[in-house]
Design an enzyme around this catalytic site. Structure first.
Site, mmCIF file in Angstrom:
data_model
loop_
_atom_site.group_PDB
_atom_site.id
_atom_site.type_symbol
_atom_site.label_atom_id
_atom_site.label_comp_id
_atom_site.label_asym_id
_atom_site.label_seq_id
_atom_site.Cartn_x
_atom_site.Cartn_y
_atom_site.Cartn_z
ATOM 1 N N SER A 44 0.736 -1.177 -0.075
ATOM 2 C CA SER A 44 0.222 0.047 0.131
ATOM 3 C C SER A 44 0.787 1.416 -0.026
ATOM 4 O O SER A 44 0.647 2.200 -0.628
ATOM 5 C CB SER A 44 -0.673 -0.038 1.398
ATOM 6 O OG SER A 44 -1.563 -1.337 1.399
ATOM 7 N N THR A 45 1.604 1.188 0.639
ATOM 8 C CA THR A 45 2.757 2.424 0.967
ATOM 9 C C THR A 45 3.598 2.906 -0.474
ATOM 10 O O THR A 45 3.770 3.779 -0.654
ATOM 11 C CB THR A 45 3.788 2.152 2.182
ATOM 12 O OG1 THR A 45 3.004 1.718 3.227
ATOM 13 C CG2 THR A 45 4.509 3.212 2.283
ATOM 14 N N TYR A 133 -1.430 -11.163 2.967
ATOM 15 C CA TYR A 133 -1.472 -9.728 2.999
ATOM 16 C C TYR A 133 -3.017 -9.587 3.462
ATOM 17 O O TYR A 133 -3.676 -9.260 2.605
ATOM 18 C CB TYR A 133 -1.063 -8.805 1.947
ATOM 19 C CG TYR A 133 -1.070 -7.208 2.254
ATOM 20 C CD1 TYR A 133 -1.326 -6.851 3.480
ATOM 21 C CD2 TYR A 133 -0.726 -6.222 1.278
ATOM 22 C CE1 TYR A 133 -1.519 -5.392 3.951
ATOM 23 C CE2 TYR A 133 -0.619 -5.013 1.500
ATOM 24 C CZ TYR A 133 -1.344 -4.598 2.944
ATOM 25 O OH TYR A 133 -1.134 -3.074 3.160
ATOM 26 N N LYS A 161 0.807 -11.264 6.592
ATOM 27 C CA LYS A 161 1.124 -10.027 7.320
ATOM 28 C C LYS A 161 -0.388 -9.542 7.702
ATOM 29 O O LYS A 161 -1.174 -9.243 7.156
ATOM 30 C CB LYS A 161 1.635 -9.033 6.093
ATOM 31 C CG LYS A 161 1.515 -7.462 6.274
ATOM 32 C CD LYS A 161 2.086 -6.733 5.068
ATOM 33 C CE LYS A 161 1.564 -5.366 4.788
ATOM 34 N NZ LYS A 161 0.946 -4.496 5.524
ATOM 35 N N THR A 163 -2.755 -6.860 9.427
ATOM 36 C CA THR A 163 -2.853 -5.490 9.529
ATOM 37 C C THR A 163 -4.136 -5.351 10.036
ATOM 38 O O THR A 163 -5.129 -4.801 9.218
ATOM 39 C CB THR A 163 -2.573 -4.763 8.316
ATOM 40 O OG1 THR A 163 -1.536 -5.194 7.505
ATOM 41 C CG2 THR A 163 -2.649 -3.151 8.301
ATOM 42 N N ASP A 187 2.105 0.370 12.756
ATOM 43 C CA ASP A 187 3.174 0.453 13.403
ATOM 44 C C ASP A 187 3.187 0.899 14.863
ATOM 45 O O ASP A 187 3.851 0.991 15.940
ATOM 46 C CB ASP A 187 4.106 1.608 12.582
ATOM 47 C CG ASP A 187 4.189 1.373 11.092
ATOM 48 O OD1 ASP A 187 3.746 0.356 10.811
ATOM 49 O OD2 ASP A 187 4.501 2.452 10.526
ATOM 50 N N GLU A 188 1.849 1.674 15.027
ATOM 51 C CA GLU A 188 1.620 2.202 16.488
ATOM 52 C C GLU A 188 1.326 1.051 17.477
ATOM 53 O O GLU A 188 1.061 1.388 18.669
ATOM 54 C CB GLU A 188 0.229 3.440 16.129
ATOM 55 C CG GLU A 188 -0.758 2.863 15.444
ATOM 56 C CD GLU A 188 -0.618 2.943 13.897
ATOM 57 O OE1 GLU A 188 0.421 2.476 13.468
ATOM 58 O OE2 GLU A 188 -1.429 3.608 13.202
ATOM 59 N N ILE A 202 5.854 -4.985 9.643
ATOM 60 C CA ILE A 202 5.873 -4.423 8.288
ATOM 61 C C ILE A 202 5.327 -3.153 8.343
ATOM 62 O O ILE A 202 3.974 -3.145 8.464
ATOM 63 C CB ILE A 202 5.097 -5.102 7.378
ATOM 64 C CG1 ILE A 202 5.977 -6.733 7.068
ATOM 65 C CG2 ILE A 202 5.498 -4.682 5.772
ATOM 66 C CD1 ILE A 202 5.446 -7.665 6.254
ATOM 67 N N SER A 204 4.819 1.499 7.144
ATOM 68 C CA SER A 204 5.112 2.392 6.316
ATOM 69 C C SER A 204 6.140 3.435 7.202
ATOM 70 O O SER A 204 6.933 3.960 6.579
ATOM 71 C CB SER A 204 3.752 3.252 6.052
ATOM 72 O OG SER A 204 3.258 3.901 7.253
HETATM 73 O O1 NGF Z 1 -0.579 2.432 5.210
HETATM 74 C C1 NGF Z 1 -1.253 1.641 5.925
HETATM 75 C C2 NGF Z 1 -2.747 1.513 5.436
HETATM 76 N N1 NGF Z 1 -0.918 0.607 6.645
HETATM 77 C C3 NGF Z 1 0.670 0.654 6.939
HETATM 78 C C4 NGF Z 1 1.029 -0.765 6.712
HETATM 79 O O2 NGF Z 1 0.196 -1.623 7.197
HETATM 80 C C5 NGF Z 1 0.850 -0.872 5.076
HETATM 81 C C6 NGF Z 1 0.940 1.085 8.305
HETATM 82 O O3 NGF Z 1 2.274 0.972 8.351
HETATM 83 C C7 NGF Z 1 1.951 -1.869 4.574
HETATM 84 O O4 NGF Z 1 2.572 -2.487 5.267
HETATM 85 C C8 NGF Z 1 2.065 -1.777 3.103
HETATM 86 O O5 NGF Z 1 2.500 -0.631 2.692
HETATM 87 O O6 NGF Z 1 1.482 -2.587 2.364
HETATM 88 C C9 NGF Z 1 0.446 2.262 8.554
HETATM 89 O O7 NGF Z 1 0.711 3.362 7.692
HETATM 90 C C10 NGF Z 1 0.898 2.836 10.219
HETATM 91 O O8 NGF Z 1 0.668 1.883 10.960
HETATM 92 C C11 NGF Z 1 0.188 4.192 10.107
HETATM 93 O O9 NGF Z 1 -1.298 3.989 10.436
HETATM 94 O O10 NGF Z 1 -3.582 1.207 6.663
#
Ligand code: NGF
Length: 288
Positions: A44-45, A133, A161, A163, A187-188, A202, A204
């Protein structure tokens, strides 16, 4: 395959084209400065769902060429177009990516049999290992413990993964499948997930805060929870400010302040206003 993996950003120019130099710099920053254990490419990032098949392939090539064998690489290949998913999985496998990953198919309300068939179809066509994922908040696809178990029956599916803020399910998964890799992915919530003995994370924000993620994860593994909590607190102050200012745009802006040519986000994502660029600067000065 354990540890802290950055969900890698990609640098794009004003025309939405890949800025190769910038992408290479993002890779280098993560490896050399943050010293993360791996990179999760085209998630996603990485704005994966906004780019063409050719761009996805080019990003896989550039990242592999820059990172070489220095860190583990996971290629996110998931797509609603299953031929594209297979093509990308084969492409990344030929490039010697350590694993592939695929987002659960979304938009249409696929039933579980269809989701299972999607993973099995990709894996029948590629000699690599798969990390599911799962990101229900964005896909609308939630799976329960038994359904993860059914997917895990395919031996090529080596992990997930995860999330989601569902710590009950996370604990159940950890308990039921000790041999599978579980990566937490908000991440939080890294410390809370680390206490439940996930294998890695994993995220962003690791693009700019990977060093703290590593500390949290390692301290938790050593049972130093109070110390880890302190670092998670600073991390969450940072994440709260980043989220308020615009997630991916602010991370790119911070990278630029670190001398990394991170470019801008692709449309329809908007660019930051001058005020928000200034705010990103303040965030970087305060926390990084
Ligand atoms: O950006 C998102 C959207 N989630 C990311 C991560 O789960 C996405 C998370 O790090 C990811 O790993 C990917 O790029 O595929 C959040 O950005 C972070 O915790 C801030 O909320 O949900």
């Amino acid at each position: 395959m354990k540890g802290i993996f950055t969900a890698l950003m990609c640098s794009f120019d004003e025309k939405g084209q890949i800025n190769e130099k910038g992408l290479r710099e993002i890779v280098r920053y993560n490896i050399d400065q943050s010293k993360v254990d791996g990179l999760y490419v085209n998630g996603s990032t990485g704005e994966n769902f906004l780019i063409s098949t050719e761009q996805k392939k080019r990003i896989f090539e550039i990242v592999k060429d820059e990172a070489k064998e220095q860190v583990k690489l996971i290629a996110q290949v998931g797509s609603l177009n299953i031929e594209e998913a297979v093509e990308l999985a084969q492409f990344a496998t030929d490039l010697k990516y350590d694993a592939i990953s695929a987002v659960t198919p979304f938009y249409y309300k696929f039933d579980f049999e269809e989701i299972k068939d999607y993973y099995n179809t990709i894996l029948e066509n590629v000699d690599n290992q798969m990390i599911i994922y799962s990101i229900p908040a964005l896909t609308g696809v939630s799976m329960n413990l038994d359904q993860f178990g059914e997917l895990f029956e395919n031996e090529k599916i080596i992990g997930v993964k995860f999330t989601a803020p569902d710590f009950f399910l996370l604990e159940r998964l950890r308990h039921a499948y000790p041999e599978k890799l579980i990566y937490s992915s908000f991440d939080e919530m890294l410390l809370s997930a680390s206490v439940l003995n996930v294998d890695g994370a994993i995220g962003s924000t690791f693009n700019v805060n990977g060093h703290r993620a590593k500390q949290i994860f390692e301290l938790a593994q050593n049972g130093q929870i109070a110390e880890a909590r302190e670092i998670q607190k600073v991390t969450n102050d940072l994440i709260a400010d980043i989220l308020e200012n615009g997630l991916y745009q602010t991370i790119k802006e911070i990278l630029k302040l670190k001398g990394v040519d991170a470019g801008i986000c692709r449309k329809p994502m908007k660019t930051l206003t001058d005020e928000k660029i200034e705010k990103a600067k303040q965030i970087a000065e305060r926390y990084l």
